[in-house]
Design a protein around this motif. Structure first.
Motif, PDB file in Angstrom:
ATOM      1  N   MET A  44       0.858  -1.175   0.000  1.00 28.05           N
ATOM      2  CA  MET A  44       0.000   0.000   0.000  1.00 28.05           C
ATOM      3  C   MET A  44       0.900   1.232   0.000  1.00 28.05           C
ATOM      4  O   MET A  44       1.815   1.341   0.809  1.00 28.05           O
ATOM      5  CB  MET A  44      -0.902   0.014   1.238  1.00 28.05           C
ATOM      6  N   THR A  45       0.663   2.128  -0.935  1.00 25.87           N
ATOM      7  CA  THR A  45       1.412   3.375  -1.035  1.00 25.87           C
ATOM      8  C   THR A  45       0.466   4.532  -0.717  1.00 25.87           C
ATOM      9  O   THR A  45      -0.752   4.341  -0.643  1.00 25.87           O
ATOM     10  CB  THR A  45       1.987   3.553  -2.458  1.00 25.87           C
ATOM     11  N   PRO A  46       0.981   5.743  -0.554  1.00 23.82           N
ATOM     12  CA  PRO A  46       0.104   6.899  -0.345  1.00 23.82           C
ATOM     13  C   PRO A  46      -0.877   7.113  -1.503  1.00 23.82           C
ATOM     14  O   PRO A  46      -1.930   7.709  -1.322  1.00 23.82           O
ATOM     15  CB  PRO A  46       1.077   8.072  -0.229  1.00 23.82           C
ATOM     16  N   ASN A  47      -0.521   6.585  -2.689  1.00 23.70           N
ATOM     17  CA  ASN A  47      -1.395   6.718  -3.861  1.00 23.70           C
ATOM     18  C   ASN A  47      -2.307   5.517  -4.055  1.00 23.70           C
ATOM     19  O   ASN A  47      -2.993   5.430  -5.070  1.00 23.70           O
ATOM     20  CB  ASN A  47      -0.557   6.942  -5.116  1.00 23.70           C
ATOM     21  N   GLY A  48      -2.285   4.567  -3.119  1.00 23.27           N
ATOM     22  CA  GLY A  48      -3.145   3.392  -3.229  1.00 23.27           C
ATOM     23  C   GLY A  48      -2.356   2.112  -3.398  1.00 23.27           C
ATOM     24  O   GLY A  48      -1.132   2.083  -3.228  1.00 23.27           O
ATOM     25  N   PRO A  49      -3.029   1.016  -3.735  1.00 22.29           N
ATOM     26  CA  PRO A  49      -2.367  -0.279  -3.868  1.00 22.29           C
ATOM     27  C   PRO A  49      -1.365  -0.287  -5.029  1.00 22.29           C
ATOM     28  O   PRO A  49      -1.570   0.366  -6.051  1.00 22.29           O
ATOM     29  CB  PRO A  49      -3.493  -1.263  -4.136  1.00 22.29           C
ATOM     30  N   ALA A  50      -0.287  -1.044  -4.830  1.00 16.34           N
ATOM     31  CA  ALA A  50       0.756  -1.190  -5.852  1.00 16.34           C
ATOM     32  C   ALA A  50       1.450  -2.527  -5.611  1.00 16.34           C
ATOM     33  O   ALA A  50       1.033  -3.324  -4.760  1.00 16.34           O
ATOM     34  CB  ALA A  50       1.744  -0.034  -5.782  1.00 16.34           C
ATOM     35  N   THR A  65       2.815  -0.447 -10.760  1.00 17.28           N
ATOM     36  CA  THR A  65       1.361  -0.366 -10.636  1.00 17.28           C
ATOM     37  C   THR A  65       0.681  -1.687 -10.955  1.00 17.28           C
ATOM     38  O   THR A  65      -0.485  -1.878 -10.635  1.00 17.28           O
ATOM     39  CB  THR A  65       0.801   0.711 -11.581  1.00 17.28           C
TER      40      THR A  65
END
Length: 85
Positions: A44-50, A65
């Protein structure tokens, strides 16, 4: 070859590729495959799942991504992707 009954000689291995994992230090074991093996796992990143790409000892190396893109990056860098369960 049976590892349990092997006498430890390396005469049959001209490149001295044989090693006994029972005589490895903890540091040597941790570094085993470090430059040849990588794995992908969801993160989980600040921009969502990766998908994170990690070296054999767990060091983060890259973020993608898409899981297929992460595995392709491993292969492109001449490493072997492995599954981690």
């Amino acid at each position: 070859m049976n590892v349990k009954t092997h006498d430890g000689s390396t005469d049959a291995f001209p490149l001295r590729a044989f090693f006994d994992p029972h005589h490895m230090t903890e540091a040597q074991l941790a570094d085993l495959g470090l430059e040849q093996i990588a794995y992908v796992r969801p993160i989980m990143t600040p921009n969502g799942p990766a998908f994170g790409v990690f070296s054999a000892n767990g060091t983060p190396m890259a973020i993608a991504t898409d899981g297929n893109l992460a595995r392709a990056a491993i292969v492109q860098n001449e490493m072997a992707p492995v599954s981690v369960h």
